[in-house]
Motif scaffolding. Structure first.
Motif, PDB file in Angstrom:
ATOM      1  N   ASP A 135     -11.528   4.092   7.185  1.00 59.64           N
ATOM      2  CA  ASP A 135     -10.258   4.959   6.942  1.00 59.64           C
ATOM      3  C   ASP A 135      -9.459   4.750   5.848  1.00 59.64           C
ATOM      4  OD1 ASP A 135     -11.130   5.559   9.586  1.00 59.64           O
ATOM      5  OD2 ASP A 135      -9.962   4.344  10.854  1.00 59.64           O
ATOM      6  N   ASN A 136      -9.238   3.666   5.501  1.00 60.64           N
ATOM      7  CA  ASN A 136      -8.614   3.543   4.282  1.00 60.64           C
ATOM      8  C   ASN A 136      -9.201   4.090   2.970  1.00 60.64           C
ATOM      9  OD1 ASN A 136      -6.535   1.911   5.584  1.00 60.64           O
ATOM     10  ND2 ASN A 136      -7.437   0.017   4.852  1.00 60.64           N
ATOM     11  N   GLU A 180      -8.095  10.971  -0.467  1.00 55.26           N
ATOM     12  CA  GLU A 180      -7.184  12.080  -0.394  1.00 55.26           C
ATOM     13  C   GLU A 180      -6.083  12.214  -1.639  1.00 55.26           C
ATOM     14  OE1 GLU A 180      -5.398  11.876   3.498  1.00 55.26           O
ATOM     15  OE2 GLU A 180      -7.264  12.420   4.336  1.00 55.26           O
ATOM     16  N   GLN A 181      -5.711  10.808  -1.943  1.00 52.46           N
ATOM     17  CA  GLN A 181      -4.886  10.877  -3.122  1.00 52.46           C
ATOM     18  C   GLN A 181      -5.628  10.840  -4.540  1.00 52.46           C
ATOM     19  OE1 GLN A 181      -1.960   7.539  -2.670  1.00 52.46           O
ATOM     20  NE2 GLN A 181      -2.731   7.465  -0.432  1.00 52.46           N
ATOM     21  N   ARG A 193       0.779  -1.299  -0.034  1.00 44.37           N
ATOM     22  CA  ARG A 193      -0.085   0.100   0.025  1.00 44.37           C
ATOM     23  C   ARG A 193       0.643   1.178  -0.008  1.00 44.37           C
ATOM     24  NH1 ARG A 193      -5.137   0.062   1.602  1.00 44.37           N
ATOM     25  NH2 ARG A 193      -4.963  -1.730   2.870  1.00 44.37           N
ATOM     26  N   THR A 234       3.200   5.660  -2.733  1.00 42.75           N
ATOM     27  CA  THR A 234       3.707   7.111  -2.442  1.00 42.75           C
ATOM     28  C   THR A 234       4.911   7.339  -2.086  1.00 42.75           C
ATOM     29  OG1 THR A 234       2.694   6.763  -0.300  1.00 42.75           O
ATOM     30  CG2 THR A 234       1.189   7.681  -1.961  1.00 42.75           C
ATOM     31  N   ARG A 250     -11.145   6.838   3.175  1.00 40.76           N
ATOM     32  CA  ARG A 250     -10.734   8.292   3.447  1.00 40.76           C
ATOM     33  C   ARG A 250      -9.310   8.602   2.768  1.00 40.76           C
ATOM     34  NH1 ARG A 250     -10.396   8.605   8.738  1.00 40.76           N
ATOM     35  NH2 ARG A 250      -8.309   8.315   8.492  1.00 40.76           N
ATOM     36  N   ASP A 251      -8.387   7.995   3.213  1.00 39.27           N
ATOM     37  CA  ASP A 251      -6.937   8.041   2.814  1.00 39.27           C
ATOM     38  C   ASP A 251      -6.666   7.833   1.190  1.00 39.27           C
ATOM     39  OD1 ASP A 251      -6.356   8.236   5.591  1.00 39.27           O
ATOM     40  OD2 ASP A 251      -5.475   6.141   5.663  1.00 39.27           O
ATOM     41  N   GLU A 252      -7.439   6.981   0.673  1.00 40.89           N
ATOM     42  CA  GLU A 252      -7.446   7.055  -0.865  1.00 40.89           C
ATOM     43  C   GLU A 252      -8.021   8.115  -1.310  1.00 40.89           C
ATOM     44  OE1 GLU A 252      -5.777   5.201  -3.708  1.00 40.89           O
ATOM     45  OE2 GLU A 252      -5.974   3.740  -1.977  1.00 40.89           O
ATOM     46  N   ARG A 306     -11.952   0.024   9.725  1.00 37.78           N
ATOM     47  CA  ARG A 306     -10.417   0.013   8.845  1.00 37.78           C
ATOM     48  C   ARG A 306     -10.757   0.385   7.564  1.00 37.78           C
ATOM     49  NH1 ARG A 306      -7.470  -3.360   5.836  1.00 37.78           N
ATOM     50  NH2 ARG A 306      -8.959  -4.895   5.800  1.00 37.78           N
TER      51      ARG A 306
END
Length: 849
Positions: free
Chosen positions: A383-384, A390-391, A50, A54, A386-388, A380
């Protein structure tokens, strides 16, 4: 992909070491050390996967590891091939220490020591980029690896929510008065459901009845005018390969002249070179015909003649509609009262991130369907997600990336195989599964064969909405599939990032075999593992001989798929050198031309697991050495019209799980395989028999099929049969009690065989009877008060003389859910079109009435 590559290799290595095979005895210490280091590393590889997107430094380190693992896998395969090559005729290994062997031992030992040193360095470098918490946290398995739900087709990923008003509006435009050719446009961004909406309209029963001819054409980004016209003709029942555009357009005109037709042009990206203007001018006008265009560009729709008042712009789903679609997928087969109430709260949060886009909801829902229904797991994933986001602000691409990240390791490699297929390609499921098996992506589980494990992986991708079915059998089994263009966009991106198709030094690992393939990619390419025919929509592929001559130079090739291809010279000559490809496990020569003989060099391919020779109409005989290919799992000679029999000795192929097109030899063919040899194939799961004459089976062989304790799926075809002796013997056959599916084609006689009854076939789930002269079903077919059919599906096709009453079938098959009847004009009492009964849906096609 590093997690998948390491996991697949580590499983192979552990299996080899546990068997204590002599093939690696000289290098056991080095392989044991490699296993130790990789097991220590495996726990945090998923997190490294993962993060590498980045972190460029981490990506470089993991790329080096991938290259090392591929090289180690090749060494392991070489050891296996060397061991097999040193066996004598008794199966014992002959150890000979020639100068060549000593050189091999020295060189390979040195390579393995250097590899282990590099793996240790990579492990240390990798941990420096990860937080201590990730390194300490050992993930022993994927969170859904033990879930039984993920491989079961419990839900239909094509479920439609919130489109009733839209489809009614479009149907209104289709049915409005006026004979002129009107165009309707459906315009919107990717993932909004343009194709889904159009499909619902296209398959609507009122629309079917309105138009005499219907054509569905996927235009895509890379198209030619000829392809569009040929696909239109294919929809009209004409498979035209030659002809120029002018002649093709004339054919289309004559097929449609005087008829009302509906033409769907799906996913139009460009009007370059004026193709639509020429096609439109050549179409007959009048009779209320219509054209539906789906596109992302409103300008293109208008340039194709769509008026504003007939332009539909799909809207995003509402919150309620989004939750309805999501819950139908995620909670399929689960009692909601058993769920943690907190799940709804997290689920609504996840659905909200999908922005009302159906494709995003399906992708996330399909992924979560395969996960444990626990609050911690859902939190979980939220949250992942949400992070994805952002990218990647595109919620569809973010949801697809998340779905890929959450795939179990063994599914990632299988998913990336789709990256070599062209846009809108219709892909055979069996081609995929055979490829996966040959590359080692599929392993047999306890109680599950290789083919069944491959089927489970395919359904795992289907249930995650990463691929979609195109053609299904009446039993619901998928024959072909395709991929949404946005999913394909992701898989191509991932295939490049993960070095799946190309290695770091730009050598190709997996290649698509097309007419335009560059032969330099085949020359001296030791990295190549798979060469796969990906002809779009299964069109015949014309391959230059210069390309074919380079096949034998790719020494690590596992997969050679030449299916649906035409070559300039005989394949016998082109494949004369493939005997050196010791790692080859799958060879597909389906419908290749000119193909009239299996090359002798195949005899040396001792690792072969799958041979597909289907639709090779000019093959008259198989070579006798087939019996020596003891690792064969699949042998397919179906639809080989000139093949008289299978050679003697097939009973030695004890690993066979699938045997299609088996025709037993007549008594006069002394070198042919007799029916009795089948009893040795105890692992057989699927068998397709071709029996045409009475002397192809003796009275003493009538109970041979009872020996096949694992047989689940049986087809018996008697095409071009004759003689009363055959009919008598077929009536005395004994079939295995555990049969799950049975298909009878061209069966002789006016009555069904006496053994076709619920007493002798108590576990049968699906029955198909087609192309016969049956006038009635035998009295034993109906069972009695203590015995009735457990059938879920029944198909009756092309039985013009069959006369039976619906009430008798209804009484003897109380569990029936699927009834497919066509070309059976005398079944007049059978229900027609969407008549509900005990929760089932019956459909009778009114052909031949």
């Amino acid at each position: 992909m590093v997690d998948a590559v390491v996991s697949i290799f580590l499983d192979k290595l552990i299996d080899t070491l546990m068997k204590e095979g002599q093939n690696i005895v000289e290098f056991r210490d080095q392989f044991e050390e490699m296993k130790k280091q990789l097991k220590l590393m495996r726990g945090f590889l998923k997190d490294a996967d993962r993060m590498r997107r980045t972190n460029h430094s981490l990506q470089a380190v993991t790329d080096d590891l991938i290259e090392l693992i591929y090289d180690a896998e090749d060494i392991l395969a070489y050891c296996e091939a060397r061991y097999i090559g040193q066996k004598d005729f008794t199966g014992n290994c002959l150890f000979c220490f020639s100068p060549t062997d000593i050189s091999f031992l020295s060189r390979t030992g040195k390579q393995l020591r250097q590899m282990n040193k590099k793996i240790k360095e990579i492990k240390e470098n990798m941990t420096s980029y990860l937080s201590p918490a990730l390194v300490i946290h050992q993930r022993t398995e994927d969170s859904d690896s033990n879930s039984k739900r993920w491989s079961s087709p419990i839900f239909d990923p094509s479920q439609i929510v919130g489109l009733q008003n839209e489809t009614n509006e479009i149907k209104g435009w289709l049915f409005e008065a006026g004979d002129d050719l009107k165009a309707i446009g459906i315009v919107g961004m990717g993932g909004l459901g343009k194709t889904t909406t159009t499909k619902k309209v296209f398959c609507d029963s009122e629309v079917e009845n309105k138009f005499e001819k219907r054509m569905w054409i996927s235009v895509s980004q890379n198209f030619t005018e000829k392809e569009i016209m040929r696909n239109m003709l294919k929809n009209l029942g004409d498979v035209s390969i030659g002809d120029d555009e002018g002649e093709l357009l004339k054919k289309i005109y004559h097929y449609l002249l005087g008829k009302s037709y509906l033409l769907v042009l799906d996913d139009v990206w460009s009007l370059r070179s004026g193709w639509w203007t020429r096609l439109n001018e050549g179409l007959p006008k009048g009779n209320g015909s219509r054209v539906i265009v789906t596109t992302r560009s409103e300008l293109i729709a208008k340039q194709m003649g769509v008026a504003d008042k007939r332009l539909h712009r799909p809207k995003c789903l509402t919150v309620e509609e989004s939750w309805s679609l999501f819950s139908r997928i995620v909670f399929a087969g689960i009692c909601e009262s058993d769920l943690d109430p907190k799940l709804n709260e997290v689920g609504i949060e996840i659905v909200g991130k999908c922005g009302g886009l159906p494709l995003a909801i399906k992708a996330v829902g399909g992924m979560m369907f395969c996960k444990p229904a626990s609050f911690i797991e859902w939190r979980r994933i939220a949250d992942n997600f949400r992070d994805e986001l952002e990218q990647n602000s595109n919620s569809v691409m973010a949801s697809l990336q998340l779905s890929y990240d959450e795939l179990p390791s063994h599914l990632k490699s299988c998913f990336l195989c789709f990256s070599i297929y062209p846009e809108d390609c219709i892909i055979l499921k069996d081609q995929l599964i055979h490829w996966w098996i040959a590359e080692g992506f599929v392993t047999a589980k306890i109680g599950r064969s290789l083919i069944e494990s491959g089927e489970a992986i395919f359904m795992g991708l289907m249930n995650r909405c990463l691929i979609e079915a195109v053609d299904k059998s009446f039993t619901g089994k998928v024959h072909t599939c395709k991929m949404h263009d946005m999913v394909r966009e992701l898989v191509i991106k991932l295939g490049g990032e993960e070095a799946f198709c190309k290695s770091n030094n730009n050598c190709f690992r997996r290649l698509s075999l097309t007419s335009g393939i560059d032969e330099k990619h085949l020359k001296s390419n030791p990295k190549l593992r798979a060469l796969v025919s990906t002809t779009n929509a299964r069109r015949v592929n014309k391959v230059r001989s210069a390309v074919a001559e380079n096949f034998s130079k790719s020494e690590n090739l596992r997969v050679l798929d030449l299916s649906e291809s035409i070559f300039e010279t005989h394949l016998k000559d082109l494949l004369s050198k493939i005997g050196s490809l010791q790692h080859l496990r799958y060879i597909n020569l389906r419908n290749t031309h000119p193909m009239n003989e299996v090359p002798y060099a195949v005899k040396n391919l001792t690792n072969l697991q799958i041979i597909d020779l289907s639709f090779c109409h000019n093959i008259k005989a198989l070579p006798p050495y087939i019996e020596s290919l003891e690792n064969l799992v699949v042998l397919d000679t179906s639809c080989c019209g000139s093949l008289k029999y299978i050679p003697k000795g097939i009973g030695k192929l004890s690993s066979l799980e699938v045997l299609k097109g088996f025709r037993p030899a007549r008594e006069s063919y002394t070198d042919g395989c007799r029916f009795a040899e089948l009893k040795s194939l105890t692992r057989l799961r699927k068998l397709e028999l071709q029996i045409c004459r009475g002397d192809e089976i003796t009275t003493s062989e009538l109970d041979i099929l009872l020996e096949l304790k694992n047989l689940q799926d049986l087809t018996i075809s008697c095409y071009a049969s004759y003689g009363d002796d055959l009919m008598r013997k077929l009536g005395l056959l004994s079939l295995p009690l555990q049969l799950h599916e049975l298909c009878l084609k061209f069966f002789p006689g006016e009555l069904t065989p006496a053994w076709l009854n619920p007493v002798l076939l108590p576990h049968l789930q699906y029955l198909s009877i087609s192309h016969g002269n049956f006038s009635h079903l035998d009295s034993r077919f109906w069972g009695d008060k203590d015995h009735f059919w457990r059938l879920q599906g029944l198909m009756l096709e092309s039985l013009p003389d069959l006369e039976e009453e619906w009430w008798r079938l209804q009484r003897s098959m109380p569990l029936l859910e699927i009834l497919n009847v066509s070309w059976c004009p005398r079944l007049e009492t059978f229900p027609v079109d969407d008549v509900g009964f005990n929760g089932g849906v019956w459909r009778k096609k009114e052909y031949g009435r």
